[in-house]
Every structure is written in structure tokens, then in C-alpha cells.
Design a protein around this motif. Sequence first.
Motif, PDB file in Angstrom:
ATOM      1  N   ASP A  49       0.976  -1.471   0.332  1.00 12.02           N
ATOM      2  CA  ASP A  49      -0.076   0.113  -0.009  1.00 12.02           C
ATOM      3  C   ASP A  49       0.669   0.902  -0.043  1.00 12.02           C
ATOM      4  OD1 ASP A  49      -1.761   2.076   1.103  1.00 12.02           O
ATOM      5  OD2 ASP A  49      -2.551   1.359   2.230  1.00 12.02           O
ATOM      6  N   ILE A  64      -0.491   4.386  -1.186  1.00  8.84           N
ATOM      7  CA  ILE A  64      -1.704   4.971  -0.906  1.00  8.84           C
ATOM      8  C   ILE A  64      -0.773   6.454  -0.258  1.00  8.84           C
ATOM      9  CG2 ILE A  64      -3.820   6.517  -0.892  1.00  8.84           C
ATOM     10  CD1 ILE A  64      -4.552   3.337  -1.080  1.00  8.84           C
ATOM     11  N   TYR A  65      -0.998   7.955  -1.347  1.00 13.05           N
ATOM     12  CA  TYR A  65      -0.969   9.361  -0.819  1.00 13.05           C
ATOM     13  C   TYR A  65       1.213   8.829  -1.077  1.00 13.05           C
ATOM     14  CZ  TYR A  65      -4.971   9.191   1.332  1.00 13.05           C
ATOM     15  OH  TYR A  65      -6.375   9.067   2.068  1.00 13.05           O
ATOM     16  N   MET A  66       1.418   8.821  -1.951  1.00  6.72           N
ATOM     17  CA  MET A  66       2.903   8.626  -2.077  1.00  6.72           C
ATOM     18  C   MET A  66       2.802   8.948  -3.028  1.00  6.72           C
ATOM     19  SD  MET A  66       4.614   7.687   0.619  1.00  6.72           S
ATOM     20  CE  MET A  66       3.193   8.325   1.760  1.00  6.72           C
ATOM     21  N   LEU A 111      -1.244  -0.748  -4.659  1.00  5.79           N
ATOM     22  CA  LEU A 111      -2.133   0.165  -4.122  1.00  5.79           C
ATOM     23  C   LEU A 111      -1.785   1.555  -4.396  1.00  5.79           C
ATOM     24  CD1 LEU A 111      -3.475  -2.866  -3.193  1.00  5.79           C
ATOM     25  CD2 LEU A 111      -4.261  -0.984  -1.594  1.00  5.79           C
ATOM     26  N   HIS A 169      -8.078   4.806  -5.182  1.00  4.66           N
ATOM     27  CA  HIS A 169      -7.460   4.340  -5.659  1.00  4.66           C
ATOM     28  C   HIS A 169      -7.117   2.988  -6.250  1.00  4.66           C
ATOM     29  CE1 HIS A 169      -8.435   1.919  -2.362  1.00  4.66           C
ATOM     30  NE2 HIS A 169      -7.532   0.791  -3.030  1.00  4.66           N
ATOM     31  N   ARG A 184      -2.032   4.295   6.780  1.00  2.00           N
ATOM     32  CA  ARG A 184      -1.747   4.968   5.862  1.00  2.00           C
ATOM     33  C   ARG A 184      -2.294   6.761   6.278  1.00  2.00           C
ATOM     34  NH1 ARG A 184      -6.567   3.456   1.368  1.00  2.00           N
ATOM     35  NH2 ARG A 184      -5.646   1.150   1.102  1.00  2.00           N
ATOM     36  N   ILE A 185      -1.175   7.219   5.975  1.00  3.17           N
ATOM     37  CA  ILE A 185      -0.689   8.944   6.485  1.00  3.17           C
ATOM     38  C   ILE A 185      -0.412   9.645   4.979  1.00  3.17           C
ATOM     39  CG2 ILE A 185       1.717   8.436   6.890  1.00  3.17           C
ATOM     40  CD1 ILE A 185       0.826  10.171   9.423  1.00  3.17           C
ATOM     41  N   PRO A 192       1.722  12.833   3.171  1.00  2.00           N
ATOM     42  CA  PRO A 192       3.036  13.572   3.368  1.00  2.00           C
ATOM     43  C   PRO A 192       2.661  14.730   4.127  1.00  2.00           C
ATOM     44  CG  PRO A 192       3.741  12.085   1.949  1.00  2.00           C
ATOM     45  CD  PRO A 192       1.456  11.994   2.434  1.00  2.00           C
ATOM     46  N   TYR A 240       6.395  16.940   1.163  1.00  2.00           N
ATOM     47  CA  TYR A 240       6.810  16.410  -0.868  1.00  2.00           C
ATOM     48  C   TYR A 240       7.956  16.609  -0.918  1.00  2.00           C
ATOM     49  CZ  TYR A 240       1.939  14.423  -0.552  1.00  2.00           C
ATOM     50  OH  TYR A 240       1.116  13.765  -0.493  1.00  2.00           O
ATOM     51  N   GLY A 269       9.672   8.180   1.692  1.00  2.00           N
ATOM     52  CA  GLY A 269       8.651   8.830   0.524  1.00  2.00           C
ATOM     53  C   GLY A 269       7.745   9.468   1.659  1.00  2.00           C
TER      54      GLY A 269
END
Lengths: 100, 398
Positions: A30, A32-34, A59, A89, B219-220, B222, B225, B232
Amino acid sequence: MSTTETSQKVHDEPQLKFLDKPIEADATTDIIYMMCPMHLLTIEDQVKEIETGQILSILTDYDGALEDIPEWCLKTGNEFIGIFEDDDHYKFFIKKIKES
Amino acid sequence: MKKIYMDHVATNPLHPEVLDAMLPFFKENYGNPLSLYEPGIKAREAIEHARESTASLINAKAKEIIFTSSGAESNNFALKGIASAHQNKGKHIIVSRVEHHSILNSARFLEKQGFAVTYLPVDNYGRVNPADVEKAVNDETILISIIHASSEIGTIQPIADIGKIAHEKGIVFHTDSVAATGNIPVDVKALNVDLMTFAAHQFYGPKGAAALYVREGSRIVPLIYGGIQEGGRRAGTENVPAIVGMGKAAEITIRDLQKRIDHVLPKRDSMISTGLSVDKVILTGHPEQRLPGHASFVVEYIEGEAMLMMLAVKGIYSASGSACSSKALKSSPVLISIGVPVHLAQGSVVFTIGESTTDEDITYFNETFPQIITRLREISPYSKGWEGTEDATCTAKK
């Protein structure tokens, strides 16, 4: 352009393949958000962790992955199975064909 | 004249072994950890070693540690990052009224972005009641953040109990453990936390190095960036010497923590006894569930800043509460939350001791602190005529 030439051209370009439903994967990551280039670094790392023939699911909500992940599969000789578009996503499915 | 540092909760001196570990990364090992040649590889390996050590201090996995620049950054990251990541599920957040300003102000920022925030009350010891957390939860709640231990009053919260409630309800749970980690044993699994903030300078590491523990699979979004640093999740060229220092400080703390606790605990108890032996001095915070090196008081009829200055003249360095409150000359929200009247909150004083504190220091403190209170009350306009009265008001008597 001959039929043979057309087929060759299609084979060389990465194809976006969307799936109607997600498939079972042997490993899931996962991210997600990267943002870029974490999807490509993650794929490289995670593909090393699975066996040939196994399926990796990534993901991500990063749109650039739509272009980059199929391209990466083509370059590395791994099989890009397809993308399932979830609510917020994408789920990418990749089959490991060979050790990179 | 003696100089006795009794403000260890503000910061700590660097441990000599930490400095030794850091120095090569200011000098010959100056490489960028992303570089592919030897100096870069050395820097990268040092960071990953520090990550292992830092994770071990809190019983986490290395991959669950994100290095940051400060506790304030980690707290901002936790609140804003989780709020952004989970806002599709709901927009309600729960914090306590005794949080650090980096939590309270992040919560206020999120309120302006359309989130609802519940600020939970605390009891007279500054403890959050887990039942209040449960009652505050609604269908929109996505995050609970409760401070682990208060730097102002030393109280340790029932974090494991609150974490259990959060997990039963599927809500992400963060704790700001800056004042606790390094001073008491901390195990993220036993505490039932998903995210935890902690800072190196609280356990004899350098300033400018802190971390956010993020449980694997969380999940978080950032806060910063850019590049691929910290997986990352936190871009920017790493502060390699500081991170190395944090890792070394974590290793030393794992080795020495119990020794440090055994060293400060009887000294702290002696200081508390001395404070409470003086008339109209109140211990703030919980008498037992408190940090081992933390003694905090409200001294009636005295203005805290005057007390700090007199103490400093006598060579004792202490604080009046949170630095922010002190600088702004405002009553501490923490003291108001535990029911200290506004006029008494001005008489707050916080002493925090550490591994360099000696028995002689405590003897000197025990002699000096009561003398200073007596002296200041002699000249205080507020104290005239209070003796013999039963009420605890300090309204000026003319």
C-alpha cells in the motif's frame, strides 16, 4: 502497414488493462499518498520479495503510475496483469516472470 | 556558586557517547544518503542503523520509524496526515485539553479546514478518563490523540486503556510521547498506539532529531513532499548527524533507563516532600502516575516568574510551565484544565531532574526552595493578611 507489423507495434507498447474486479495477489503493498518515484522504487523492492509466478498488488493513488507501471513491466519482462480502479485508488497487479 | 539544572523536561545535555557517534558525520562522513558512492552509502547505512536502534527503544519495527526535525513536526504530521488520509471516512477528531500546543494548534487548523474537534476535559490530576473518550466517539471520528505524559505537571495518561477503546472502534490512535519516551519504559504494542511522537533531546540525544512511529500498514499523507527520503513520507535531505545521535541516544537509553529511573525517583520524592512541607504549596499533577524526575507545584501568593528569577540567582534553573505560556505571560491551559484558579496558576514552578542530579543538589534545593518562598511572600503585596484564613484566595488585601 502489414498485419505482422501492426502486431509487433502493439506488443512493444505498454497497454492499460482495466479489470472488472480485483484478483487475488500473493503480496500487497500500500503506497497510497506516496508520490513519484515511490511507485517505481516500491515495485523494484517488492518484486524481489516474491517468487517467479507469484502476483504482486500495488495500491496507489498516483496517476503517473498508470503510465509508469505498465512501462516498467514491459522493460523488465514482468507481466502486467491489469488495473482495478477502486473508489479512491488504483490496484495494480503484476506477475513476476523473471528475476530482475 | 552552584549551578543546578532542574529543567530536564525542556531539554537535556548531549550524552558524551552520543556526541562521539555524531562527530564523524559532521566531518569525514558528510555524504548525502541518496548518493550511490561510498560517503553516501556510509551515511545511508548509519541512518538505517539509527532507525533500528530508535525502533528498538519503543518495541517497533525499523520500517515504522519516520525521522523528523522535532516533536512539533511529528505532532503536526500525525494530526494533519491522518486527518487528510481518513477524511472520506469522517471528519471528527478527539484530543485532550492538556495537549502540547503543536497538537492543540494543529487541531485548531483542522477545525478551520472543516473538521470537528472534541477537546476532552481532565480530572484534577490532569488525567483523561477513558470513559470520556468512549462517550466522545461518534460515527465520524477518525482520530484520537492523547498526550502520553505532561511536561508541565508530569501526569502519565492511561494510554493503553484509551488505545484499546480506539481499536475496538476502528479509530486511529496517536500519542504525543515526547515527555515520556526516554523517561519511562515505552512499548508501542503494549500501549495500543498506531502513531507516536518522540524526540531525541528528551533522552540525551541532539535537538533537531525526532521521530513519528507509524504502525505498519497505516496510511498517512506526507507533510513535506519532495524526494524519496523516509520512504517518500518525509522529503528533505536527512539531518544525518542528528539522526545518528538519536539512534545512539536510543541505544544508551535502552541500556540505562532503569538506572536513570532509580537515580531520580527518590530525589524527586524528596523534592516533593520539601515543597509540600511549605504552607499553601500544592503539588500539580498525579502523585503516583507521574514522570519519575518531575516535581511541579503551584505556590500561592507568589508570581512564578519572580520565583524562577530568585531560583536562578541561587543557581537553580527551573521553569514555570510550558515555554509558550511563560513567554506569553498567559495562564497555562494545562493548569486551568486541572482546576487551578487563574490567579494561582501564575505561581507555577516545574522542576525536572536527570542523571546528572546529585544528592548534594537535592540537599541544596531542599534548603533553598522554602527560603525563596518565604522571602518572596515577605515582599509580596498579595500575601499580606492571608495567614490564618481558611480560603485559598490570593486577592490583594489592603
